[in-house]
Design an enzyme around this catalytic site. Sequence first.
Site, short mmCIF file in Angstrom:
data_model
loop_
_atom_site.label_atom_id
_atom_site.label_comp_id
_atom_site.label_asym_id
_atom_site.label_seq_id
_atom_site.Cartn_x
_atom_site.Cartn_y
_atom_site.Cartn_z
N GLN A 104 0.81 -1.21 0.00
CA GLN A 104 0.00 0.00 0.00
C GLN A 104 0.85 1.27 0.00
O GLN A 104 0.30 2.38 0.08
CB GLN A 104 -0.94 -0.01 1.21
CG GLN A 104 -1.95 -1.13 1.17
CD GLN A 104 -2.75 -1.24 2.46
OE1 GLN A 104 -2.83 -0.30 3.24
NE2 GLN A 104 -3.35 -2.40 2.68
N HIS A 170 -1.27 0.25 5.65
CA HIS A 170 -1.84 1.25 6.56
C HIS A 170 -0.89 2.41 6.87
O HIS A 170 -0.69 2.77 8.03
CB HIS A 170 -2.28 0.58 7.87
CG HIS A 170 -3.40 -0.39 7.70
ND1 HIS A 170 -4.10 -0.92 8.76
CD2 HIS A 170 -3.96 -0.95 6.60
CE1 HIS A 170 -5.03 -1.76 8.31
NE2 HIS A 170 -4.95 -1.79 6.99
N GLU A 262 -15.46 3.93 8.93
CA GLU A 262 -15.95 5.00 9.80
C GLU A 262 -15.78 6.38 9.17
O GLU A 262 -14.82 6.64 8.46
CB GLU A 262 -15.17 5.01 11.12
CG GLU A 262 -15.31 3.77 11.96
CD GLU A 262 -14.54 3.84 13.26
OE1 GLU A 262 -14.65 2.89 14.05
OE2 GLU A 262 -13.84 4.87 13.52
N TYR A 272 -10.50 7.24 19.82
CA TYR A 272 -11.51 6.72 18.92
C TYR A 272 -11.60 5.19 18.92
O TYR A 272 -12.32 4.62 18.13
CB TYR A 272 -11.29 7.30 17.52
CG TYR A 272 -11.68 8.76 17.48
CD1 TYR A 272 -12.91 9.17 17.00
CD2 TYR A 272 -10.82 9.73 18.01
CE1 TYR A 272 -13.29 10.50 17.02
CE2 TYR A 272 -11.20 11.07 18.04
CZ TYR A 272 -12.42 11.45 17.55
OH TYR A 272 -12.79 12.77 17.59
N TYR A 283 -10.04 -9.95 10.75
CA TYR A 283 -10.11 -10.75 9.54
C TYR A 283 -10.09 -12.25 9.81
O TYR A 283 -10.58 -13.04 9.01
CB TYR A 283 -8.98 -10.37 8.58
CG TYR A 283 -9.25 -9.13 7.79
CD1 TYR A 283 -10.23 -9.11 6.81
CD2 TYR A 283 -8.53 -7.97 8.01
CE1 TYR A 283 -10.50 -7.96 6.07
CE2 TYR A 283 -8.78 -6.82 7.29
CZ TYR A 283 -9.76 -6.81 6.31
OH TYR A 283 -10.02 -5.67 5.60
#
Length: 389
Positions: A104, A170, A262, A272, A283
């Site tokens: 990513q 991420h 979200e 949060y 997962y």
Amino acid sequence: MRAPLALAVAATALIACNDGAAPSAPSPAPSQNATPTPTPGATSGGVPFQTAAVATFDAPWAMTFLPDARMLVTQKAGQMLLVSADGKTKTPVAGIPAVDGAGQGGLMDVVLAPGFAQNRQVYFSASMAGSGGKGVVLMRGTLAESGGSAKLDNVTELFRATPFVSGDGHYSGRIAFSPDGQYLFFTNGERQKFDPAQDPKATLGKVLRLTLDGKPAGDPGLTQKGFHPAVWSYGHRNLLGLAFDQSGNLWEQEMGPKGGDEVNLILPGRNYGYPIVSDGDHYDGRDIPDHKTRPDLEAPKVSWNPVISPGGLIVYTGNAFPQWKGDLFIGGLSSESLVRVDVNGTSATKGDQFPMGRRIREVEQGPDGALYVLEDGEGGRLLKLTPKG
């Protein structure tokens, strides 16, 4: 149940559709874990916009408009392009440092500095390798043009996530400036390691507040409690959208695990919840307690399960679609959609989900109020959306 850090190794291998990994063309169908949610816009008269292709790119990630309606577009592999308003001319921007584009990672967000018309400064983010592994880095350069060429001069590293860790997922790396132009907000994902989102010493899994020169300027209350001095809010997962509305509220969207995407209203010093709570599950099938079980932790304003796999985020302020002024627009990756969230002050509810037929990585508002979206992956198109009729 909170995931132990040891499980991060296994989770790193699960860079699933919901985590936004860029596919090769053609885009794959959504996985079972990323079933698109129902599409209100499609069932109530179809999409209210017409679509025109402007340009094509190789795995584009982000874009921003210059004052003259030209665009800067980043590509995952590490290229930044200066694109004419009509999309016909794409000029490579020299001076971009080498990035780590595995998984990513890559060249990520690009945002003009406050006062760009005078200072020509451009802020951008990228994943890089360094001591301890890899991480997201915030940089700034000055856009210079001469003889049909373009370059970022005086590129300076302003801030890097801490710690650098193993893995390719991420990173997050979204950038937003406060309405007064005095601060920069920067997202650091938890790198599929779970626990860093709650670690006060790490910047991973956090929204950060920095000065324009990249100096930590986090929430004073958290700093007094021993948090890294850049931390503004914490307990986040993979934060791929960040934007202020015209009232000064800061909105953020992030990918949940298996479910639980979200939209959050970001408030200083708040937790949060991830990975303590989530409206999704791990997962591997293990349960994560829902947000409602911990009212002491900040709950999302909107969540999706099944997921949309949110990409970029904007607050719409234009006149082309007056019925949507003040609402949020989100690019949908596995859901292959453009998602609208209806905003009323500091409250938000689900709006439309418009099918786009391709993974949508980025959404922006053009100078004319049109919506622009970038398709994900090789051959990803820049599309301009204007009202029908």
